[in-house]
Design an enzyme around this catalytic site. Structure first.
Site, PDB file in Angstrom:
ATOM      1  N   TYR A 122      -4.494   3.716   6.404  1.00 27.40           N
ATOM      2  CA  TYR A 122      -5.056   2.720   7.337  1.00 27.40           C
ATOM      3  C   TYR A 122      -6.393   3.221   7.892  1.00 27.40           C
ATOM      4  O   TYR A 122      -7.331   2.448   8.056  1.00 27.40           O
ATOM      5  CB  TYR A 122      -4.087   2.448   8.493  1.00 27.40           C
ATOM      6  CG  TYR A 122      -2.846   1.725   8.052  1.00 27.40           C
ATOM      7  CD1 TYR A 122      -2.850   0.352   7.883  1.00 27.40           C
ATOM      8  CD2 TYR A 122      -1.668   2.411   7.785  1.00 27.40           C
ATOM      9  CE1 TYR A 122      -1.711  -0.321   7.467  1.00 27.40           C
ATOM     10  CE2 TYR A 122      -0.526   1.746   7.371  1.00 27.40           C
ATOM     11  CZ  TYR A 122      -0.554   0.386   7.210  1.00 27.40           C
ATOM     12  OH  TYR A 122       0.566  -0.276   6.784  1.00 27.40           O
TER      13      TYR A 122
ATOM     14  N   LYS B 149       0.834  -1.189   0.000  1.00 26.28           N
ATOM     15  CA  LYS B 149       0.000   0.000   0.000  1.00 26.28           C
ATOM     16  C   LYS B 149       0.875   1.248   0.000  1.00 26.28           C
ATOM     17  O   LYS B 149       1.985   1.163   0.511  1.00 26.28           O
ATOM     18  CB  LYS B 149      -0.945   0.038   1.207  1.00 26.28           C
ATOM     19  CG  LYS B 149      -0.361  -0.345   2.565  1.00 26.28           C
ATOM     20  CD  LYS B 149       0.832   0.352   3.142  1.00 26.28           C
ATOM     21  CE  LYS B 149       0.808   1.815   3.419  1.00 26.28           C
ATOM     22  NZ  LYS B 149       2.060   2.300   4.046  1.00 26.28           N
TER      23      LYS B 149
END
Ligand code: NAD
Length: 404
Positions: free
Chosen positions: A248, A160
């Site tokens: 996140y 990510k």
């Protein structure tokens, strides 16, 4: 670089971030300019401990992973976890630093002819020992190297954020389809017991009707500059903390609400005269409105004391995770008429379970929990956040996250 790694690991590991101060110059150029920098070998991370035992015996159907980019996350977190995986093993390594290739290859028992440089990587196409390529490079290099892995006929696990623009994400999805190979984004919280339990509790209506969701991911970045640290470099890191840490919270806002925002209003902070923030933002915050009426407030910073928390507050109670998405140490509290601490398991299983999941996807055609389409959706929301902050206006969104 190292100070940054330490503080960042502290916060993601659930520990206390280290404070530091720096001052310097100049505002940012155009956002989301990717691909300006090439993959280049870096030194062996300071104080690195390599395994001294041989890898465990593997199943016949174990999936071989080539690790591309031997940095802190690969060497300190992911590579050591392969020994916990049931159906995944390290089959190759790729690095621009020959000394690192030799030391890491010897420690992990990677055959010498399965140690590639960035220049020889294309040869992996004829190496049947490797099924999947795990991209653990700076974020601005994800798209290029994912596409090279597909050209070599391999499946891909990409760290990510998936990439720095939705156009790059679309090119990666198209490359995956052309190659007929799987593409998964390494969103490890989808394999972490506390986050999985939180998703389940929210789906069961554990807080009643959701009204307010808050996420905060921050730490204080040590003195650095764009030439010293890729995380401060726009071409490699995009806008900075949002792509690195705030993602996140963005993910949690989506998997806890199971909704897409219909509008986003955002602000950014880029202090002048600070070399850390010459090219990236120090802070990004946004407010999202969901079709249900719930509102999410997301904040992320590279310049405030460490935190990693997610809180969902509804009509009958609240679900609190603090730390929420670290490598370990997660806590989950359900607060309503009574307060209940929930401990659904060891967060550290997330690493191996993520690897085993991609193995199941490749071997058994299992549905991908975090496919490229999810990474694209998230990058579209990141683009909407920056667009709102730049325009000083609320962005209205289509259900796929694109701006109306
Ligand atoms: P790092 O700086 O420690 O390592 C990056 C590595 O990439 C370097 O060591 C080097 O081997 C390689 N590299 C190739 N070209 C490079 C270049 N031009 N500049 C710098 N490095 C180059 O970074 P990291 O913390 O290991 O992060 C790598 C990736 O992993 C990023 O995409 C990051 O977002 C992701 N990450 C994910 C998690 C997670 O919890 N899922 C945690 C940390 C990092």
């Amino acid at each position: 670089m190292i100070a940054d790694g330490v503080t960042r690991r502290g916060i993601l590991g659930g520990g206390v971030a280290v404070a530091s101060i720096a001052l310097g110059a100049s505002p940012a150029g155009a956002l989301l300019q990717a691909g300006a920098t090439r993959a280049e070998g870096q030194p062996i991370p300071n104080g690195l401990e390599l395994p001294t035992t041989t890898p465990p015996p593997r199943r016949l159907d174990s999936v071989g992973f080539a690790i591309v980019g031997l940095g802190n996350y690969a060497l300190r977190q992911m590579m050591p976890r392969f020994s916990d995986a049931e159906r995944a093993h390290i089959s190759a390594i790729v690095s621009g630093n020959p000394e690192k290739l030799a030391r890491v290859g010897d420690a992990y028992g990677v055959p010498e002819d399965a140690r590639y440089s960035y220049e020889t990587f294309a040869d992996i196409a004829s190496d049947d020992r490797t099924d999947a390529v795990y991209i653990v490079l700076p974020s601005g290099l994800h798209a290029d190297w994912t596409n090279r892995a597909f050209e070599a006929g391999k499946h891909v696990l990409c760290e990510k954020p998936m990439a720095l623009s939705s156009a790059e994400c679309e090119s990666m999805i198209a490359a995956s389809r052309r190659a007929d190979r799987k593409l998964m984004i390494a969103y490890r919280s989808h394999f972490e017991p506390h986050n999985l339990e939180a998703m389940e509790l929210m789906a069961q209506g554990a807080v009643g009707e959701l009204r307010l969701l808050r996420t905060e991911q921050s730490y204080r970045m040590g003195p650095t500059s764009p030439s010293e640290n890729w995380r401060a470099n726009r071409a490699l890191a995009g806008g900075g903390p949002l792509e690195d840490l705030g993602i996140y919270g963005l993910q949690a806002a989506l998997y806890l609400t199971r909704e897409m925002p219909e509008s986003i209003t955002a602000t950014t902070l880029q202090p002048a005269n600070d070399p850390r923030f010459a090219e990236i933002f120090a802070q990004v915050s946004s407010q999202w409105r969901f079709p249900s009426g719930a509102v999410a407030q997301l904040a992320t910073s590279y310049d405030s004391a460490g935190i990693n928390m997610v809180e969902a507050r509804g009509t009958t109670g609240a679900l609190i995770m603090n730390p929420a998405t670290g490598y370990s140490g997660q806590t989950l509290t359900l607060a309503g008429s009574e307060r209940r601490e929930i401990n659904p398991g060891d967060p550290r299983v997330q690493f191996a379970r993520q690897l085993d999941h991609l193995a199941d996807v490749i071997r058994d055609d299992a549905p991908i929990r975090a496919p490229g389409e999810m990474g694209l959706r998230d990058v579209r929301l990141i683009e909407a956040i920056y667009a709102s902050a730049a325009a000083g206006q609320t962005m209205r969104l289509k259900p796929d996250g694109t701006i109306i």
